[in-house]
Design an enzyme around this catalytic site. Sequence first.
Site, PDB file in Angstrom:
ATOM      1  N   HIS D  57       0.825  -1.207   0.000  1.00 58.30           N
ATOM      2  CA  HIS D  57       0.000   0.000   0.000  1.00 58.30           C
ATOM      3  C   HIS D  57       0.862   1.260   0.000  1.00 58.30           C
ATOM      4  CE1 HIS D  57      -3.226  -2.718   0.801  1.00 58.30           C
ATOM      5  NE2 HIS D  57      -2.750  -3.057   1.977  1.00 58.30           N
ATOM      6  N   HIS D 219      -7.151  -4.349  -1.233  1.00 59.00           N
ATOM      7  CA  HIS D 219      -6.488  -5.645  -1.423  1.00 59.00           C
ATOM      8  C   HIS D 219      -7.159  -6.392  -2.546  1.00 59.00           C
ATOM      9  CE1 HIS D 219      -6.368  -4.579   2.867  1.00 59.00           C
ATOM     10  NE2 HIS D 219      -5.116  -4.945   2.790  1.00 59.00           N
TER      11      HIS D 219
END
Lengths: 210, 210, 331, 331
Positions: D57, D219
């Site tokens: 991320h 995700h």
Amino acid sequence: MEFDVPKAKHWIKILNSKIQVQKNYLTDLDLAIGDGDHGLNMARGFQEVINKIENKEYPDLSTLFKEIGMTILSKVGGASGPLYGTAFIKASPIFQNKESITISELAQAFNASLEGLKLRGRAQIGDKTMIDVWEPVVTFMMEQGDSLRPNDLAQLAEKTKEATKNLEAKKGRAAYLGKRSIGHIDPGAASSCYLFKALANVLEGEDCDE
Amino acid sequence: MEFDVPKAKHWIKILNSKIQVQKNYLTDLDLAIGDGDHGLNMARGFQEVINKIENKEYPDLSTLFKEIGMTILSKVGGASGPLYGTAFIKASPIFQNKESITISELAQAFNASLEGLKLRGRAQIGDKTMIDVWEPVVTFMMEQGDSLRPNDLAQLAEKTKEATKNLEAKKGRAAYLGKRSIGHIDPGAASSCYLFKALANVLEGEDCDE
Amino acid sequence: MKKLINDANTVVQEMLEGMVAAHPHRLKLIQNTTVLVRADAPVKGKVGLVSGGGSGHEPSHAGYVGVGMLDAAVSGEVFTSPTPDQVFEAIKAVDSGSGVLLIIKNYTGDVMNFEMAAELAEAEGINVAKVIVNDDVAVENSTYTTGRRGIAGTVLVHKIAGAAAERGASLEEVEAIANKVINNVRSMGMALTPCTIPAVGKPGFSLGENEIEIGMGIHGEPGIEKTSIQTANSIAETLLTKVLDDLNIKQNDKVAILINGLGATPLMELYILNKKVASILDEQHVEIYDTFVGEFMTALEMAGCSISVLKLDQQLMELLDSHADTLAFKR
Amino acid sequence: MKKLINDANTVVQEMLEGMVAAHPHRLKLIQNTTVLVRADAPVKGKVGLVSGGGSGHEPSHAGYVGVGMLDAAVSGEVFTSPTPDQVFEAIKAVDSGSGVLLIIKNYTGDVMNFEMAAELAEAEGINVAKVIVNDDVAVENSTYTTGRRGIAGTVLVHKIAGAAAERGASLEEVEAIANKVINNVRSMGMALTPCTIPAVGKPGFSLGENEIEIGMGIHGEPGIEKTSIQTANSIAETLLTKVLDDLNIKQNDKVAILINGLGATPLMELYILNKKVASILDEQHVEIYDTFVGEFMTALEMAGCSISVLKLDQQLMELLDSHADTLAFKR
Ligand SMILES: Nc1ncnc2c1ncn2[C@@H]1O[C@H](COP(=O)(O)OP(=O)(O)O)[C@@H](O)[C@H]1O
Ligand SMILES: Nc1ncnc2c1ncn2[C@@H]1O[C@H](COP(=O)(O)OP(=O)(O)O)[C@@H](O)[C@H]1O
Ligand SMILES: [Mg+2]
Ligand SMILES: [Mg+2]
Ligand SMILES: [Mg+2]
Ligand SMILES: [Mg+2]
């Protein structure tokens, strides 16, 4: 039937082999309703467990289970890491100073694991998680006590794992999918099924795989 | 044969149609050895030219050419914008106050364009740029003067454009490719070929396309 | 082509309006142009810095408009040099009487359009100087050809020349310092995937499932060779070696490193690359003064990277360190 | 899968080493861990802020370690929550005696691992508080389920809680301010393309040539629905409307906007989106106090975006504006 340190180590060895072989399958299950890392997480964690325990002596089951739990806790991560870690750690006090235990005692230990799992994950039966395998299997073990037939254990693990397919996820990452989670086996239920089937194998005294 | 404001406007109209139709072809040529925008640049610029000049009166060719040049300059961008813009702007002084000119005079005007192009772009003949069409075509126009046969002009434009295929680029974006630029027609040579062929059409008094 | 756009023909204008909407205290859009200037432009007594080029390289160049870097950025259509009139508008908007420096990346289109703008400005009595950045060592340098391209190293020219201008240097001084950076910065890139100009609608080139292009430019112009996919370490080594050789870097030299993502490359991968870059420099006893990792000059959504090395002396270090406050570069 | 990596199993460690190599004056890597802390940690008299989660991320969360934001970031494997021992190491490294706040994104794994770490820390007498960010309105909020996910709005929690901590607020105060941000921030995302976990080697899901997913998580967890590709304007409207409704935004409210790229989306597209976002808010007479556009919380090389809105009051505005100096967020 007794359960002891060599059997426990053998159990984990069978379980790890299964996980390594099924790594991509577990990952595919997780890709469908999660983030696709369950196979990686389990494979990484249990390989590390094997590396740790394989050539080490353990005075009792408690020490072994604690080491397994701590290793999982520090190597798996994600949701499954703290859960499986907790399961092994919570089981360990029951084995305190015991080299060997009865199946009834083992059932009690798993019952402590189950309580730990539910406390940690706050999931109920029916939420489409590993609890959907753990709760019925452990309840069955508690009921059967020393007269447990390993094959029944294996069959129940298989059945409850399969049954997660029809559930709508309420906990874990699959919950985001809501109804779209229906139709897929829960990855953690699948790995938990391997765990109990490997146990059944060891209790049977064989290590043949399904 | 004379060349005047209506003919010039007609020329640009034919040229623009050709460019719009061949926009993707020019872009494909540029994708092969450049950055893939030549069709877009030419289509954007010449459409704008048409929008500007179509319904407007021009006192002389000079004013018209200047407007075309300035519009190209401010709408095309890239390498081709300043070059085509320069070509039209540099041609305009020759037409000062002239509503109509001879082909010899037109050749002189294009010769001024060519000089402007070479000064601005610093490319030589053989560098695989639009100069490889402009220089031989303008030289031919200068030689032939008023006896120029439009069809010869068109054929020469076609031939010289095709000949850029075998050249290794030394200037412009295609130069980065070195030898890998060989085997591809230069996009600017292709659009210049359209320019001279459209001119030939107008000089023939027809506007049939190839 | 899947893109978050409304109309392939209006992407640049919409982007510029979106930028001003987001950052009204930083940026002004000059009406009817594609020119973004510092909100406080023209800055009294300061040389104005103007850069720009085709769009699609964001945050270049509008992301560098602000205190200590650029005064204006001119945006052309995607991958197309802006036109002279636009550049001229930028020059007029930032000139405070101290003159304007144009920082041009070495592409034929940019050079010609900026040159013509400079001619227009000079005709109106504005003092204009130009520098041409050509840091890309993937392309042979030669006076007979277009020469090397300008890529991510340009950002370091903005930073250092901008710092000099902010300190009150004259146009000649700022031009000299910009040229000093240009002489000391080299870059090289590579690509894993192509990119798609919105109005074209299909990728500019293609690469096989296991193919990469070494020496890729920021518009998808090919470079040195197509090879099969390699490790990050091997790619770092290939790019860095070429850059260091060209710069003639020696033991104990001090350098700044810029690891640039081309658009779709995760920061994770850029840092993995940097680990190797740092270790190679360490082995060669080259001192890394500072490292910048991120997306500085992109090629739309291309996956790939470039590595830039700037050889530093005391003056360049000081200017590199001095205050800058722009969207994409803050010190 | 084409990636700039060396070994799919070592990406996180190599990334962390590459980060420290690039920014040695900002970041320290605690030996044998995946914990990056402020170079000056623990900061005397200051509440320590720890966040983290799975890797992939970036720049979340290590990019927010520094003055005015986080004291430590803990990185798990790609998309996998870090383990309790790692989080515990981070807590120990940043506690200066004033206690530590854990900022946790609401994922089962993160919540459990961070909770266990908190228990370990408390057993050693460290004062620990936890806040759980759940800004993603794509997912129904419910106490019977896992609840909403934590996505890009988390960065605003880091910023504002970090500012409070930097000003010397107590652990209880920092926790309260973090919860205030959490209560006032909502986000929603969408994806154009999937992403690939390096060790998995194939995309996490698939989208057709003209398909997008509205409500996509960071995700690759699906969200609300798959639809066919829409204009940026329509996407902006869909996401923003859901977010504003959930936040119950009214005329004259003041908001901060965060337009986040998921990895492969060009800045150009994010600004095009922002143009529409700004115009919708303008029509609704909502005052945009500030706008942040860029990659703040990515999902590897996913193409897509999220839009976050934070409802502001005087206190939040002041803290949002106060000094921060981290890699990915500077004020
Ligand atoms: N709250 C929970 N209680 C019990 N089990 C859970 C819970 N949340 C998730 N799980 C189990 O964890 C599995 C997912 O593990 P994994 O993929 O390794 O972690 P993550 O979801 O963090 O990526 C799920 O399939 C489910 O069986
Ligand atoms: N220095 C030059 N002199 C003459 N023509 C040139 C020069 N450089 C480029 N060109 C012409 O410009 C064409 C490319 O135009 P275009 O694609 O519109 O601009 P860009 O290369 O900036 O993308 C080339 O095909 C070539 O014919
Ligand atoms: Mg998972
Ligand atoms: Mg071109
Ligand atoms: Mg171009
Ligand atoms: Mg995970």
